[in-house]
Design a protein around this motif. Sequence first.
Motif, PDB file in Angstrom:
ATOM      1  N   SER A   1      -5.897   4.037   3.068  1.00 31.84           N
ATOM      2  CA  SER A   1      -7.258   3.338   3.406  1.00 31.84           C
ATOM      3  C   SER A   1      -7.956   4.037   4.492  1.00 31.84           C
ATOM      4  O   SER A   1      -8.829   3.283   5.117  1.00 31.84           O
ATOM      5  CB  SER A   1      -6.835   2.018   3.774  1.00 31.84           C
TER       6      SER A   1
ATOM      7  N   THR B   1       0.817  -1.252   0.052  1.00 28.53           N
ATOM      8  CA  THR B   1      -0.089  -0.085   0.040  1.00 28.53           C
ATOM      9  C   THR B   1       0.880   1.328   0.075  1.00 28.53           C
ATOM     10  O   THR B   1       0.709   2.245  -0.679  1.00 28.53           O
ATOM     11  CB  THR B   1      -1.120  -0.020   1.121  1.00 28.53           C
TER      12      THR B   1
ATOM     13  N   ASP C   1      -7.739   0.653  -0.385  1.00 27.43           N
ATOM     14  CA  ASP C   1      -6.275   0.779   0.042  1.00 27.43           C
ATOM     15  C   ASP C   1      -5.355   2.160  -0.466  1.00 27.43           C
ATOM     16  O   ASP C   1      -4.713   2.757   0.336  1.00 27.43           O
ATOM     17  CB  ASP C   1      -5.220  -0.337  -0.367  1.00 27.43           C
TER      18      ASP C   1
END
Length: 190
Positions: free
Chosen positions: A70, A47, A86
């Motif tokens: 997120s 991420t 995300d």
Amino acid sequence: MGALVQKHHITEQDYLLWEAESGRKHEYIDGDCYAMAGAGEKHNLITGNIFLQLRLVMRDKPGSCRVFTSDMKCRLEEGKFYYYPDVMLVCNKADKSEFYKEHPCFIAEVQSQSTARIDRQEKWSVYAQIPSLHYYLLADSRQKATQYFWRDETGAWQHSLLTEEQTLNITCGDYHATLRLADIYEDVVF
């Protein structure tokens, strides 16, 4: 005989109020709320890598685009759904809500064993309806494997796997970024 389980549906407004006060994140799906589980190291690294690549492009070119991780909700179908992607890239100046965005250009979900089906089927069927969305990327946290969807010039969705030799070119208005498999999985050890 099994006990009947009653579901308590809540309104969008009640969800937003409750979510603002809750200590946990919940996704909202047509009146039902689902608690989000925490993520592991690989998920967090992937991420962060995607976020970094998208954010670096904006460093010397301030503009209307913003990239979120997120903690930012995506509001869909006029409040019928709220997901926490995300990574989400938003380039629409009208998207001004402090707690959710409605016009993403790019969404990435990092998949785990428990989220892969939901990301590929349930979320994708909703995300695909967003008029502003041009890219949907699914990065696997269990192996070095990424697939993505993009809208072609006719507006039809296309699908591909991102290989070591390829580059995913992301264009949203005057915003241009590239993602490589090596960028997505930098420092991730399987």
